[in-house]
Motif scaffolding. Structure first.
Motif, PDB file in Angstrom:
ATOM      1  N   PRO A  30       1.072  -1.169   0.032  1.00 10.24           N
ATOM      2  CA  PRO A  30       0.064   0.050   0.098  1.00 10.24           C
ATOM      3  C   PRO A  30       0.871   1.229  -0.212  1.00 10.24           C
ATOM      4  O   PRO A  30       2.192   1.273   0.487  1.00 10.24           O
ATOM      5  N   VAL A  31       0.323   2.320  -0.414  1.00  8.93           N
ATOM      6  CA  VAL A  31       0.896   3.654  -0.374  1.00  8.93           C
ATOM      7  C   VAL A  31       0.851   4.402   1.040  1.00  8.93           C
ATOM      8  O   VAL A  31      -0.313   4.498   1.605  1.00  8.93           O
ATOM      9  N   VAL A  32       2.137   4.731   1.459  1.00 10.73           N
ATOM     10  CA  VAL A  32       2.076   5.580   2.785  1.00 10.73           C
ATOM     11  C   VAL A  32       1.802   6.964   2.554  1.00 10.73           C
ATOM     12  O   VAL A  32       2.912   7.552   1.925  1.00 10.73           O
ATOM     13  N   SER A  33       0.719   7.402   2.881  1.00 12.93           N
ATOM     14  CA  SER A  33       0.285   8.668   2.527  1.00 12.93           C
ATOM     15  C   SER A  33       0.515   9.801   3.645  1.00 12.93           C
ATOM     16  O   SER A  33       0.346  11.003   3.645  1.00 12.93           O
ATOM     17  N   MET A  34       0.540   9.170   4.824  1.00 17.82           N
ATOM     18  CA  MET A  34       0.674  10.028   6.199  1.00 17.82           C
ATOM     19  C   MET A  34       1.801   9.301   6.982  1.00 17.82           C
ATOM     20  O   MET A  34       1.786   8.248   7.031  1.00 17.82           O
ATOM     21  N   VAL A  35       2.843  10.125   7.386  1.00 19.60           N
ATOM     22  CA  VAL A  35       3.833   9.851   8.191  1.00 19.60           C
ATOM     23  C   VAL A  35       3.577   9.946   9.589  1.00 19.60           C
ATOM     24  O   VAL A  35       3.126  11.314   9.942  1.00 19.60           O
ATOM     25  N   THR A  36       3.823   8.816  10.275  1.00 16.13           N
ATOM     26  CA  THR A  36       3.657   8.909  11.798  1.00 16.13           C
ATOM     27  C   THR A  36       5.153   9.334  12.708  1.00 16.13           C
ATOM     28  O   THR A  36       5.111   9.961  13.570  1.00 16.13           O
ATOM     29  N   ASN A  37       5.932   8.872  11.919  1.00 16.63           N
ATOM     30  CA  ASN A  37       7.313   8.618  12.551  1.00 16.63           C
ATOM     31  C   ASN A  37       8.483   8.429  11.419  1.00 16.63           C
ATOM     32  O   ASN A  37       8.072   7.659  10.685  1.00 16.63           O
ATOM     33  N   ALA A  38       9.555   9.238  11.555  1.00 19.24           N
ATOM     34  CA  ALA A  38      10.575   8.972  10.783  1.00 19.24           C
ATOM     35  C   ALA A  38      11.822   9.012  11.578  1.00 19.24           C
ATOM     36  O   ALA A  38      12.072   9.721  12.636  1.00 19.24           O
ATOM     37  N   GLU A  39      12.802   7.905  11.559  1.00 19.08           N
ATOM     38  CA  GLU A  39      13.786   7.572  12.177  1.00 19.08           C
ATOM     39  C   GLU A  39      15.108   7.609  11.290  1.00 19.08           C
ATOM     40  O   GLU A  39      14.998   6.855  10.362  1.00 19.08           O
ATOM     41  N   CYS A  40      16.286   8.019  11.954  1.00 21.23           N
ATOM     42  CA  CYS A  40      17.454   7.930  10.968  1.00 21.23           C
ATOM     43  C   CYS A  40      18.688   7.243  11.990  1.00 21.23           C
ATOM     44  O   CYS A  40      18.956   8.224  12.789  1.00 21.23           O
ATOM     45  N   HIS A  41      19.039   6.017  11.791  1.00 24.08           N
ATOM     46  CA  HIS A  41      20.017   5.352  12.555  1.00 24.08           C
ATOM     47  C   HIS A  41      21.404   5.705  11.616  1.00 24.08           C
ATOM     48  O   HIS A  41      21.668   5.360  10.594  1.00 24.08           O
ATOM     49  N   PHE A  42      22.495   6.062  12.637  1.00 30.84           N
ATOM     50  CA  PHE A  42      23.894   6.179  12.115  1.00 30.84           C
ATOM     51  C   PHE A  42      24.732   5.048  12.807  1.00 30.84           C
ATOM     52  O   PHE A  42      24.495   4.995  13.898  1.00 30.84           O
ATOM     53  N   ALA A  43      25.623   4.522  12.098  1.00 30.79           N
ATOM     54  CA  ALA A  43      26.461   3.480  12.575  1.00 30.79           C
ATOM     55  C   ALA A  43      27.463   3.943  13.578  1.00 30.79           C
ATOM     56  O   ALA A  43      28.160   5.187  13.417  1.00 30.79           O
ATOM     57  N   GLY A  44      27.627   3.561  14.767  1.00 30.85           N
ATOM     58  CA  GLY A  44      28.488   4.146  15.750  1.00 30.85           C
ATOM     59  C   GLY A  44      27.617   5.210  16.776  1.00 30.85           C
ATOM     60  O   GLY A  44      28.385   5.763  17.852  1.00 30.85           O
ATOM     61  N   GLN A  45      26.483   5.513  16.538  1.00 36.79           N
ATOM     62  CA  GLN A  45      25.789   6.337  17.132  1.00 36.79           C
ATOM     63  C   GLN A  45      24.699   5.556  18.056  1.00 36.79           C
ATOM     64  O   GLN A  45      24.075   4.750  17.508  1.00 36.79           O
ATOM     65  N   PRO A  46      24.525   5.893  19.513  1.00 39.01           N
ATOM     66  CA  PRO A  46      23.919   5.038  20.246  1.00 39.01           C
ATOM     67  C   PRO A  46      22.168   5.194  20.055  1.00 39.01           C
ATOM     68  O   PRO A  46      21.570   4.439  20.247  1.00 39.01           O
ATOM     69  N   LYS A  47      21.873   6.457  19.794  1.00 38.87           N
ATOM     70  CA  LYS A  47      20.418   6.739  19.424  1.00 38.87           C
ATOM     71  C   LYS A  47      20.085   7.378  18.093  1.00 38.87           C
ATOM     72  O   LYS A  47      20.877   7.910  17.692  1.00 38.87           O
ATOM     73  N   PRO A  48      19.136   7.065  17.719  1.00 42.21           N
ATOM     74  CA  PRO A  48      18.713   7.652  16.415  1.00 42.21           C
ATOM     75  C   PRO A  48      18.357   9.150  16.533  1.00 42.21           C
ATOM     76  O   PRO A  48      17.800   9.706  17.496  1.00 42.21           O
ATOM     77  N   ILE A  49      18.021   9.661  15.382  1.00 49.51           N
ATOM     78  CA  ILE A  49      17.422  10.965  15.351  1.00 49.51           C
ATOM     79  C   ILE A  49      15.917  10.803  14.906  1.00 49.51           C
ATOM     80  O   ILE A  49      15.756   9.926  13.887  1.00 49.51           O
ATOM     81  N   SER A  50      14.858  11.396  15.059  1.00 50.47           N
ATOM     82  CA  SER A  50      13.528  11.281  14.628  1.00 50.47           C
ATOM     83  C   SER A  50      12.387  12.521  14.895  1.00 50.47           C
ATOM     84  O   SER A  50      13.060  13.284  15.360  1.00 50.47           O
ATOM     85  N   GLY A  51      11.528  12.145  14.091  1.00 56.18           N
ATOM     86  CA  GLY A  51      10.768  13.214  14.065  1.00 56.18           C
ATOM     87  C   GLY A  51       9.446  12.934  13.245  1.00 56.18           C
ATOM     88  O   GLY A  51       9.140  11.692  12.814  1.00 56.18           O
ATOM     89  N   GLY A  52       8.461  13.852  12.904  1.00 53.50           N
ATOM     90  CA  GLY A  52       7.364  13.688  12.133  1.00 53.50           C
ATOM     91  C   GLY A  52       7.848  14.102  10.711  1.00 53.50           C
ATOM     92  O   GLY A  52       8.896  13.781  10.066  1.00 53.50           O
ATOM     93  N   ARG A  53       6.604  14.149   9.973  1.00 52.95           N
ATOM     94  CA  ARG A  53       6.951  14.465   8.433  1.00 52.95           C
ATOM     95  C   ARG A  53       7.555  15.715   7.923  1.00 52.95           C
ATOM     96  O   ARG A  53       8.343  15.770   7.101  1.00 52.95           O
ATOM     97  N   ALA A  54       7.463  16.959   9.069  1.00 47.77           N
ATOM     98  CA  ALA A  54       8.222  17.942   8.880  1.00 47.77           C
ATOM     99  C   ALA A  54       9.478  17.741   9.031  1.00 47.77           C
ATOM    100  O   ALA A  54      10.559  18.146   8.313  1.00 47.77           O
ATOM    101  N   PHE A  55       9.929  16.936   9.750  1.00 46.30           N
ATOM    102  CA  PHE A  55      11.230  16.588  10.316  1.00 46.30           C
ATOM    103  C   PHE A  55      11.946  15.700   8.790  1.00 46.30           C
ATOM    104  O   PHE A  55      13.047  16.079   8.461  1.00 46.30           O
TER     105      PHE A  55
END
Length: 384
Positions: A30-55
């Motif tokens: 299915p097509v994802v038309s509404m974003v509830t959460n977005a996360e970006c994981h980097f190698a070597g970083q303990p925690k990801p950065i995250s946010g909504g559609r604006a992020f």
């Protein structure tokens, strides 16, 4: 039901979660038309950065503009209102880039209960370009936010002007003007060369000496025989026709030149920037490639238990370490992007630490609709 899409690179993984509209909710993908959460994981970083559609949108535009500025040498500022307010990037060292996320877009462990200070992460150049590659895969996915597309516009010419102090721009012009004035003043005091009228008149009236035919210098001595003329011009052989004359032959097209010989042919080059960053220590030994190929095929066969629903081959480029760990993979066709969740590659990828500097081997992995996994070296098997 929440839908999750992952875009995985060796040093970065972008995860987008959202909901589908009612029209495509029952589709295989299915097509994802509404974003509830977005996360970006980097190698070597303990925690990801995250946010909504604006992020997510601000991260995509900011990272793309920043990477284009690094590659072209011309800064790419934000041209749309509101861009760059949540996410910013700046260079702190030649190989270090600081990613800053403001608290409005950062989702803490308790959904807003984190620190009010901006979150800053220092990325190496290879991590930055893996982030750009993950964003490109997200933008190329027509089943995730299909209406979102960055507005591309040419950079204004004023950003390409060299920013130098006014003194540095004026000094060369001033030195040139002073040198020109000094040369003009020196030439002004030099006298104009004059020609004497008598010499000019003598040169004009004195004829050039001619050789008289009756003079001794022109006529041969009387006791010497006069040379006879040949009966016809054809009878006298020309220098080209003389047998004693050696004619140098120019090289013909059949003679191979040194530049066209196989020994002097330039070596072929290939590859992309992404491959040069990831495969600086690529494994090329035939025996080691055969061992890793067999190990990778057996591992994928054992982990692929889902029955395929796709109708086209899924082609991936997979990076494997010396011990058999899967360091990352790339999508090589549209079907591979759309059906990545039906393969075991996202679950088998190693995510514990940064291993981009390790020796690795590249393989071409194909998942067929008939349930067969095909693995072969990416550049073919090298000669032994």
């Amino acid at each position: 039901m929440t839908i999750q899409r992952q875009y995985t690179l060796p040093n970065c993984k972008l995860v987008v979660e959202g909901l589908s509209d009612g029209a495509t909710a029952t589709a295989p993908r299915p097509v994802v038309s509404m974003v509830t959460n977005a996360e970006c994981h980097f190698a070597g970083q303990p925690k990801p950065i995250s946010g909504g559609r604006a992020f997510l949108e601000d991260l995509a535009i900011t990272a793309s503009n920043y990477a284009q500025g690094i590659l072209s040498g011309v800064p790419h500022p934000h041209t749309q209102p509101g861009q760059g307010e949540l996410v910013s990037l700046e260079r702190v060292e030649p190989d270090l880039h600081r990613l800053t996320v403001k608290p409005d877009s950062f989702v803490g462990e308790a959904n807003g209960g984190g620190s009010a200070a901006p979150v800053q992460i220092d990325l190496r150049t290879v991590q930055l370009f893996d982030l750009v590659e993950a964003i490109d895969q997200f933008l190329a996915d027509s089943q995730t936010l299909p209406e979102f597309a960055p507005q591309l516009a040419p950079v204004s010419r004023r950003y390409a002007v060299t920013h130098e102090p006014m003194t540095k721009q004026v000094v060369p012009a001033a030195i040139g003007l002073v040198g020109l004035a000094a040369a003009a003043a020196a030439l002004f005091f030099l006298p104009i060369p004059e020609r004497r009228p008598e010499a000019a008149a003598e040169d004009a009236t004195t004829p050039a000496p001619l050789v008289s035919p009756a003079s001794p210098a022109a006529s041969p001595p009387t006791d010497s025989p006069t040379p006879l003329a040949s009966p016809s011009p054809v009878a006298s052989p020309s220098p080209v026709q003389s047998p004693d004359t050696t004619v140098s032959e120019s090289p013909t097209a059949e003679d191979p030149s040194p530049a066209a010989s196989p020994e002097n042919a330039p070596p072929e080059t290939g590859g992309s920037v992404g491959e040069a960053l990831v495969n600086a220590n690529e494994i090329t030994e035939p025996e080691q490639l055969d061992r890793l190929k067999t190990q990778l095929r057996d591992r994928l066969d054992a982990a692929w238990s889902q029955r395929p629903t796709f109708t086209e081959d899924l082609v991936y480029q997979v990076s494997v370490a010396e011990n058999g760990d899967i360091l990352g993979f790339r999508y090589m066709n549209n079907a591979a992007v759309q059906n990545a969740n039906q393969t075991p590659l996202p679950d088998l990828q190693y995510q514990q630490a940064d291993r981009s500097a390790e020796p690795n081997a590249l393989f071409r992995v194909v998942f067929t609709p008939g349930g067969v996994v095909q693995v072969s070296p990416w550049h073919g098997r090298p000669p032994e």
